[in-house]
Design a protein around this motif. Structure first.
Motif, PDB file in Angstrom:
ATOM      1  N   SER A 157       0.852  -1.098   0.043  1.00 61.97           N
ATOM      2  CA  SER A 157       0.044  -0.042   0.059  1.00 61.97           C
ATOM      3  C   SER A 157       0.903   1.395  -0.105  1.00 61.97           C
ATOM      4  O   SER A 157       1.848   1.286   0.822  1.00 61.97           O
ATOM      5  N   PRO A 158       0.494   2.336  -0.969  1.00 60.90           N
ATOM      6  CA  PRO A 158       1.435   3.452  -0.971  1.00 60.90           C
ATOM      7  C   PRO A 158       1.420   4.172   0.486  1.00 60.90           C
ATOM      8  O   PRO A 158       2.341   5.083   0.730  1.00 60.90           O
ATOM      9  N   ASP A 159       0.303   4.172   1.105  1.00 62.61           N
ATOM     10  CA  ASP A 159       0.357   4.692   2.446  1.00 62.61           C
ATOM     11  C   ASP A 159       0.882   4.008   3.786  1.00 62.61           C
ATOM     12  O   ASP A 159       1.454   4.725   4.415  1.00 62.61           O
ATOM     13  N   SER A 160       0.300   2.764   3.984  1.00 61.17           N
ATOM     14  CA  SER A 160       0.464   2.320   5.190  1.00 61.17           C
ATOM     15  C   SER A 160       1.216   0.834   4.848  1.00 61.17           C
ATOM     16  O   SER A 160       1.694   0.110   5.871  1.00 61.17           O
ATOM     17  N   ASN A 164       6.639   0.226   1.395  1.00 58.76           N
ATOM     18  CA  ASN A 164       6.946   1.555   0.888  1.00 58.76           C
ATOM     19  C   ASN A 164       7.290   2.524   2.249  1.00 58.76           C
ATOM     20  O   ASN A 164       8.095   3.543   2.180  1.00 58.76           O
ATOM     21  N   GLN A 165       6.964   1.896   3.542  1.00 59.18           N
ATOM     22  CA  GLN A 165       7.358   2.849   4.690  1.00 59.18           C
ATOM     23  C   GLN A 165       9.088   2.540   4.850  1.00 59.18           C
ATOM     24  O   GLN A 165       9.626   3.481   5.066  1.00 59.18           O
ATOM     25  N   VAL A 168      10.624   4.574   1.914  1.00 61.21           N
ATOM     26  CA  VAL A 168      10.684   6.199   2.248  1.00 61.21           C
ATOM     27  C   VAL A 168      11.601   6.441   3.660  1.00 61.21           C
ATOM     28  O   VAL A 168      12.203   7.408   3.694  1.00 61.21           O
ATOM     29  N   GLU A 173      10.870   7.497  -2.648  1.00 56.25           N
ATOM     30  CA  GLU A 173       9.573   8.005  -2.469  1.00 56.25           C
ATOM     31  C   GLU A 173       8.615   6.613  -2.705  1.00 56.25           C
ATOM     32  O   GLU A 173       9.088   5.614  -3.429  1.00 56.25           O
ATOM     33  N   ALA A 174       7.467   6.694  -2.281  1.00 58.60           N
ATOM     34  CA  ALA A 174       6.563   5.661  -2.073  1.00 58.60           C
ATOM     35  C   ALA A 174       6.035   5.302  -3.536  1.00 58.60           C
ATOM     36  O   ALA A 174       5.749   6.139  -4.439  1.00 58.60           O
ATOM     37  N   ASP A 176       3.638   3.270  -6.089  1.00 54.85           N
ATOM     38  CA  ASP A 176       2.144   2.645  -6.060  1.00 54.85           C
ATOM     39  C   ASP A 176       2.431   1.196  -6.746  1.00 54.85           C
ATOM     40  O   ASP A 176       2.388   1.144  -8.073  1.00 54.85           O
TER      41      ASP A 176
END
Length: 325
Positions: A157-160, A164-165, A168, A173-174, A176
């Motif tokens: 997931s790009p956010d959580s 991706n964490q 970052v 960069e995250a 998708d």
């Protein structure tokens, strides 16, 4: 007493008496003798009749203006109307391109991996290590597709997502992973993780049938393990490889429907819409269900798949003198 001459008279032909041939056992006797085999044959035969051959009767709605109220037999004939509608639609080349790209990518990436894994496991001497690797690689196959897609969404997931964490945190960069650029890679390589070990089983079975004396003779001649794999193991499993390749070619336009549908979203629809998902949307997700149109799409895919299967079988017979039929 005088001896009697038993020889045939001059010019007479000797009659040869042949014993009567054993008559073929009756069907009832053959069934009684091999009833266990027929019991084992019954479930796949019933499955084929009910779920594979039976639905072919309903395929006629691809050539009819199907109405639920009139039924299959009562609906009027439409000829090739819906096949022409699909071929001339603006979505035709998009779904064909997406289906072919996903299948070719999957074939190139995933077809050799189970072969390599099987060859490596067959060369391992430690049975404990081999069984541990087999258990680890087999296990993902038994995870349902819904759970696998859920794992993919949580990890990427790009956010959580954890991946991706980490990206970052390392200054990047995250990404998708379900977006337009990464959808195909995510789909194919997650499939590799899920099916790699299970797909290697048939190759391990083929390798188990190779005569061990061939390897012993090669060792005596000083052949290394790499040369033994290349000149003994690979030719030994070549018929299985060709058979599976032909079968994969026959499903060139068939993509994992459930997984693609679950991984689809509004942003990646331009690369994730394949024939199966498009047919599903036309039949069940549209405001006005078009069952005849969806059946015509499925029929088109099946005819193309049959042609690809015959072509692959012909090429295999011409190139390697081995074929499926």
């Amino acid at each position: 007493m005088t001896a009697v001459d038993m020889r045939p008279a001059p010019g007479a032909t000797e009659k040869v008496i042949t014993p009567p041939l054993n008559p073929r056992p009756s069907l009832k006797r053959r069934l009684a003798k091999s009833w266990r085999l027929y019991v084992l044959l019954a479930p796949p035969a019933i499955y084929t009749l009910v779920f594979l051959w039976g639905p072919l009767w309903g395929l006629q709605i691809a050539f009819k203006d199907f109405s639920v109220a009139l039924g299959i037999t009562g609906s009027p004939w439409a000829g090739l109307k819906y096949l022409e509608q699909f071929v001339t639609s603006f979505q035709f080349w998009t779904v064909i391109k997406n289906s072919v790209i996903l299948n070719v990518y999957e074939l190139i990436a995933l077809f050799p991996l189970p072969i390599i894994l099987a060859l490596l496991l067959n060369a391992v001497r430690s049975s404990r290590f081999r069984k541990s690797v087999q258990l680890i690689t087999y296990a993902p196959h038994f995870i349902s597709t819904v759970v696998v897609v859920g794992i993919i969404i949580m990890l990427f997931s790009p956010d959580s997502g954890i991946v991706n964490q980490a990206i970052v945190a390392l200054g990047g960069e995250a990404v998708d992973f379900l977006g337009v650029d990464m959808f195909r890679h995510t789909y194919v390589w997650s499939g590799a993780w899920q099916t790699l070990g299970y797909s290697a089983i048939i190759y391990l079975a083929a390798l188990a049938g190779i005569d061990p004396e061939l390897h012993e003779a090669a060792k005596v001649d000083g052949a290394s393990i790499v040369r033994r794999i290349w000149h003994i193991d690979v030719p030994g499993i070549m018929p299985v490889m060709i058979t599976l390749l032909i079968l994969n070619m026959g499903s060139m336009l068939s993509v994992g429907f459930e997984k693609v549908l679950l991984m689809q979203n509004a942003l990646n629809l331009s690369v994730s819409e394949v024939i199966d998902t498009y047919s599903y949307r036309v039949a069940f997700a549209s405001s006005i269900p078009q069952y005849s149109y969806a059946s015509a799409i499925g029929l088109f895919k099946s005819v193309i798949a049959l042609g690809m299967l015959l072509l692959a079988n012909w090429l295999a017979r011409r190139v390697s003198n081995q074929s499926l039929f």
